[in-house]
Enzyme design. Sequence first.
Site, PDB file in Angstrom:
ATOM      1  N   GLY A  69       0.876  -1.302   0.045  1.00  0.00           N
ATOM      2  CA  GLY A  69       0.012   0.114  -0.081  1.00  0.00           C
ATOM      3  C   GLY A  69       0.927   1.133  -0.072  1.00  0.00           C
ATOM      4  CB  THR A  70       3.987   2.125   1.789  1.00  0.00           C
ATOM      5  OG1 THR A  70       3.437   1.834   3.309  1.00  0.00           O
ATOM      6  CG2 THR A  70       4.749   3.370   1.986  1.00  0.00           C
ATOM      7  CG  ASN A 153      -5.197   4.200   8.979  1.00  0.00           C
ATOM      8  OD1 ASN A 153      -5.176   5.215   8.447  1.00  0.00           O
ATOM      9  ND2 ASN A 153      -3.929   4.171   9.683  1.00  0.00           N
ATOM     10  CB  SER A 201      -2.017  -2.843   1.438  1.00  0.00           C
ATOM     11  OG  SER A 201      -1.318  -3.843   2.032  1.00  0.00           O
ATOM     12  CG  HIS A 203      -0.404  -6.443   5.001  1.00  0.00           C
ATOM     13  ND1 HIS A 203      -0.227  -6.265   6.342  1.00  0.00           N
ATOM     14  CD2 HIS A 203       0.231  -5.407   4.276  1.00  0.00           C
ATOM     15  CE1 HIS A 203      -0.037  -4.899   6.437  1.00  0.00           C
ATOM     16  NE2 HIS A 203       0.442  -4.335   5.135  1.00  0.00           N
ATOM     17  CB  THR A 239      12.463  -9.367 -10.914  1.00  0.00           C
ATOM     18  OG1 THR A 239      13.394  -9.205 -11.802  1.00  0.00           O
ATOM     19  CG2 THR A 239      11.536 -10.658 -11.113  1.00  0.00           C
ATOM     20  CB  CYS A 327       2.319   3.806  10.787  1.00  0.00           C
ATOM     21  SG  CYS A 327       1.757   2.801   9.368  1.00  0.00           S
TER      22      CYS A 327
END
Length: 388
Positions: A69-70, A153, A201, A203, A239, A327
Amino acid sequence: MIYLDAAATAPVRREALEAMWPYLSGDFGNPSSHHTLGEAAAAALATARSGVASVLHCRAGEVTFTCGGTEADNLAVKGIALARKSADPTVNRVVISAVEHPAVEESARYLERAHGFAVDVVPVDDKGLVTIDALRSVLGPQTALVSIMYANNEVGTVQPVAALAAAAHEFGVPFHTDAVQAAGWLSLDVKALGVDALSLSGHKVGAPKGSGVLFVKGRIQVEPLMHGGGQERGRRSGTENVAGAVALSTALALSEVTRKEEAARVTALREEFIDRVLAAVPDAMLTGHRIQRLPSLASFCFPGTSGESVLLELERLGVICSSGSACAAGSDAPSPVLLALGIPPETAQTAVRFSFTSAVTSAELEQAATAVETAVGRVRNLAVPQQH
Ligand code: PLP
């Protein structure tokens, strides 16, 4: 242990793990290689891209895989703003809300520091909502991009994204939304939302950490942040994390199948939990919007406590949650999100966030509400000097 910190991260779904395994083992090829192993990996990546596109109602070519997401937020905010400024140097302002995740806020601050942009921060009301009028008042011909999150969030407030995007479009400005927390709970139909860019994101939806997506609408230009081999149509060199992309696509598609029923079921459980907590701790304050909020998130301030102490007591009682965003965990500073809602700093420091996976049960939440009563009581007793 009752895990009520799904907004920080969720467990990987078994189906996602099984879907990714071949691309970590037998079919481990590099999707850019022109041999059978490479072609198998490229085909898996293409299927994963189409899977994400079908949930988003966009074209596969509009999906860029990122490392989370970041990165998706950074690529949207910096990439779109820089591309617009290089086409017209007078377009040098970015608009964000006062409750953005640091991935958006710090990207905007970087543009200000390093590229001469001005940042317009739209305030929110005491429930965390951005109003259309507040957004309109900062828009103008110099605005390069608006970035306003879908669901917050920390307090779970859900923004009126479609109306906000429409307001940005009245000024010819592209609109990005951080949908990291919304994924799995709210519709990600980018056509219905009318957004030009959207971040996800892995996760938070049952894929591993380190996988993410940025949707960017066809004609919008994006200045890449990663330079190299030109993967992801030049938008994101490096990659590709084939297994991560496969897992993300699998988890997202599965959650979409049951999303509406799960959202309704978990919303009912959340309401029950909020009522139980407010009954157990009568001076507790629900933060965020009571109705326009994520099904999976209930956040409170418990005056006369410290959020961190309540968390520790809750963990002793078998309930895992957090004081705000992961965070900011460990930071003593009151949450900027809660301050933006007009909550005084001393109250903001008493915040506790409970966030659920779709596996949450009524019994777990009943037990958690009882634990909250005990934990808050213990912390308050410790805070009161003993009389002798
Ligand atoms: N945006 C929001 C709203 C989030 O909640 C998070 C993670 O907590 C992110 C962005 C960052 O996502 P990631 O952890 O994948 O970098």
